[in-house]
Design a protein around this motif. Sequence first.
Motif, short mmCIF file in Angstrom:
data_model
loop_
_atom_site.label_atom_id
_atom_site.label_comp_id
_atom_site.label_asym_id
_atom_site.label_seq_id
_atom_site.Cartn_x
_atom_site.Cartn_y
_atom_site.Cartn_z
N LEU A 58 -5.63 11.67 -6.83
CA LEU A 58 -6.35 13.33 -7.43
C LEU A 58 -5.32 13.65 -6.71
CD1 LEU A 58 -10.22 13.33 -6.21
CD2 LEU A 58 -9.50 13.70 -8.35
N LEU A 59 -5.03 14.69 -7.32
CA LEU A 59 -3.61 15.69 -7.49
C LEU A 59 -3.60 16.76 -7.45
CD1 LEU A 59 -1.19 13.62 -8.72
CD2 LEU A 59 -0.93 13.62 -6.40
N PRO A 60 -3.14 17.65 -6.85
CA PRO A 60 -3.51 19.31 -7.13
C PRO A 60 -3.14 19.31 -8.54
CG PRO A 60 -2.54 19.03 -5.55
CD PRO A 60 -2.66 17.47 -5.25
N THR A 61 -3.43 20.75 -8.73
CA THR A 61 -2.67 21.68 -10.63
C THR A 61 -2.20 22.59 -11.09
OG1 THR A 61 -5.14 21.14 -11.50
CG2 THR A 61 -3.79 19.51 -12.27
N ALA A 62 -1.86 23.06 -11.06
CA ALA A 62 -1.83 24.99 -10.85
C ALA A 62 -3.43 25.41 -10.44
CB ALA A 62 -0.83 25.42 -12.32
N ASP A 63 -4.36 24.86 -11.96
CA ASP A 63 -5.33 26.11 -12.18
C ASP A 63 -6.47 24.95 -11.47
OD1 ASP A 63 -5.27 24.04 -13.61
OD2 ASP A 63 -6.04 25.03 -15.92
N GLY A 64 -6.74 23.73 -10.36
CA GLY A 64 -7.70 22.60 -10.07
C GLY A 64 -6.92 21.66 -10.41
N TRP A 65 -7.64 20.45 -10.19
CA TRP A 65 -6.91 18.88 -9.98
C TRP A 65 -7.30 17.95 -10.99
CZ3 TRP A 65 -6.05 17.55 -4.62
CH2 TRP A 65 -5.90 18.56 -3.45
N ALA A 66 -6.29 17.17 -10.66
CA ALA A 66 -5.99 16.27 -11.35
C ALA A 66 -6.00 14.61 -11.51
CB ALA A 66 -5.55 16.29 -12.79
N ALA A 67 -6.70 13.66 -11.59
CA ALA A 67 -7.11 12.54 -12.05
C ALA A 67 -6.17 12.10 -12.47
CB ALA A 67 -8.47 11.33 -12.33
N ILE A 68 -4.73 10.98 -11.77
CA ILE A 68 -3.71 10.34 -12.52
C ILE A 68 -4.14 8.86 -12.23
CG2 ILE A 68 -2.07 10.27 -13.18
CD1 ILE A 68 -1.72 13.33 -12.73
N SER A 69 -4.11 8.08 -13.30
CA SER A 69 -4.08 6.62 -13.20
C SER A 69 -2.69 5.89 -13.36
CB SER A 69 -4.87 5.81 -13.79
OG SER A 69 -5.93 5.81 -12.87
N CYS A 70 -1.79 4.87 -12.72
CA CYS A 70 -1.27 4.75 -12.46
C CYS A 70 -0.91 2.87 -12.22
CB CYS A 70 0.10 5.35 -11.31
SG CYS A 70 1.77 4.59 -12.16
N ALA A 71 -1.74 2.05 -13.47
CA ALA A 71 -2.00 1.17 -13.40
C ALA A 71 -1.59 0.24 -13.43
CB ALA A 71 -3.60 1.28 -13.32
N ARG A 72 -0.95 0.14 -15.31
CA ARG A 72 -0.06 -0.88 -15.89
C ARG A 72 1.21 -1.05 -15.12
NH1 ARG A 72 -2.29 2.13 -20.99
NH2 ARG A 72 -1.11 3.52 -19.85
N PRO A 73 2.05 -2.32 -15.62
CA PRO A 73 3.51 -2.28 -15.69
C PRO A 73 4.53 -1.17 -16.01
CG PRO A 73 2.60 -4.36 -16.14
CD PRO A 73 1.31 -3.27 -16.50
N ASP A 74 3.95 -1.01 -17.27
CA ASP A 74 4.58 0.99 -18.63
C ASP A 74 4.78 1.56 -17.81
OD1 ASP A 74 1.87 0.47 -19.29
OD2 ASP A 74 3.23 0.09 -21.42
N ASP A 75 2.94 1.69 -16.94
CA ASP A 75 2.69 3.21 -16.93
C ASP A 75 4.00 4.05 -16.22
OD1 ASP A 75 0.60 3.39 -17.91
OD2 ASP A 75 -0.32 2.58 -16.03
N PRO A 76 4.79 3.48 -14.52
CA PRO A 76 5.83 4.56 -14.17
C PRO A 76 6.94 5.36 -15.51
CG PRO A 76 5.56 2.80 -13.39
CD PRO A 76 4.96 2.06 -13.92
N LEU A 77 7.07 4.42 -17.21
CA LEU A 77 7.81 4.54 -17.68
C LEU A 77 7.21 6.32 -18.42
CD1 LEU A 77 10.52 4.43 -19.23
CD2 LEU A 77 9.42 2.54 -20.68
N LEU A 78 5.75 5.70 -18.55
CA LEU A 78 5.16 6.55 -19.47
C LEU A 78 4.63 7.93 -19.03
CD1 LEU A 78 2.47 4.46 -21.56
CD2 LEU A 78 3.79 5.11 -22.30
N LEU A 79 4.48 7.59 -17.25
CA LEU A 79 4.39 8.87 -16.74
C LEU A 79 5.32 10.02 -16.49
CD1 LEU A 79 1.95 7.74 -14.05
CD2 LEU A 79 1.82 9.45 -15.96
N GLY A 80 6.76 8.83 -16.60
CA GLY A 80 8.10 9.51 -16.78
C GLY A 80 7.97 9.88 -17.98
N ALA A 81 8.41 9.60 -18.75
CA ALA A 81 7.55 10.52 -20.08
C ALA A 81 7.12 12.04 -20.04
CB ALA A 81 7.55 9.89 -21.84
N LEU A 82 6.09 11.79 -19.83
CA LEU A 82 4.65 12.65 -19.47
C LEU A 82 5.57 14.12 -18.81
CD1 LEU A 82 1.37 12.07 -18.81
CD2 LEU A 82 2.48 14.17 -17.20
N ILE A 83 6.44 13.58 -17.75
CA ILE A 83 6.32 15.02 -17.25
C ILE A 83 8.46 15.26 -17.21
CG2 ILE A 83 5.49 14.44 -15.12
CD1 ILE A 83 7.67 13.16 -13.41
N GLY A 84 8.85 14.55 -17.77
CA GLY A 84 10.47 14.62 -18.23
C GLY A 84 11.23 14.44 -17.63
#
Length: 382
Positions: A58-84
């Motif tokens: 659970l991480l704070p956002t600019a307007d609340g909170w969000a739940a983010i999973s990093c469970a699969r082997p390729d998730d770090p790559l996908l999350l990197g694409a998400l944040i650029g």
Amino acid sequence: MLVPPGRAATRARELTSTLAAVSGQMITVDGAHLLGERAALADLRRRGAVSAGGRCRLLPTADGWAAISCARPDDPLLLGALIGDELDAVNPWPALADWVRAHRGAELLERAELLGVAAGPVRHHERVHCPAPMTPRPVEGLLVVDFSALWAGPLCAHLLGLAGARVVKVETPGRPDGARRGNPEFYALLHHGHESVVLDPADSAGRSALSALVDAADIVIEASRPRALAGFGLDAEAAVGRGASWVSITAAGRASHRIGFGDDVAAAAGLVAHEPGSGTPAFVGDAIADPLTGLTAAVLAMSSPADGRGVLWDISMTDVVAGTLTTDPVPSTSQRGDSWFIESDAGPIPVAQPLSRTPIGPAADSGADTARVLESLRIPAP
């Protein structure tokens, strides 16, 4: 001790009571205990803003909170694409937290759906679509073909198996069930007694065998987005048209592009506790959307239209969780020695530790029964 909102445990017990009645008491499990079964086997505990299994935060956002999973082997790559930005594969959380803190939850959700990332803002969802059971039916002797993985779908298949159904688990060569890499006792608990088939949809003969297996099924369980199934050559509507029950489990319904796992779905739907004073959200339970959805799916699968037609059960994990939430005040707790109690009008209720059943035996190795299952159903082997 933090108490979650709503009535998840009560709802779980209601569902297992229904399963017991429909199965003629062949299913005798306690729904509330099922919610904590994996935690009991793996000795998992609450960790505040980190999920019990450690793969969701659970991480704070600019307007609340969000739940983010990093469970699969390729998730770090996908999350990197998400944040650029490129993320550290070992510890992606610091950079991810910085980006999330500077952006609104709606933007996070939009990017997560586009990239196939399991993430979403935490908010109290109104239940949109949670189908109701139809005419109860026994499933003893029926053929269940299970394409699902991890927890929700396999739990549904496990319960149908306890009620006497024949369960065939289907995996592909390149994507075995990820739960096989997890706690072996938990995997055996859900899969003992099921036959294991491996077929390759990239091969024409494998696709033909997959199609024939679905044609033979009375109940099909899957947890994929429709376009993924289409890539396998599988057609839910066609199966329903010939009289099968099709159980489709997704994060937010078949029409949604969102993906999700038990922890992020439950938290994003609003099933979180809040720290007194700060209001900081905290995870409750272990991937609790999974067992709640598996129980719900089993009850639906053990019902059908009165005229015997097929049915497509479109089960949204988010809506299942939202259906357990209420606006009732969260009860207070008290501690006496090492024990915790929830205060109620009927008096203090002791808080039980997670419990688990003992696996009856091992699960089949991946693909161990392919030839025998196809032969028994008169399906040509690829």
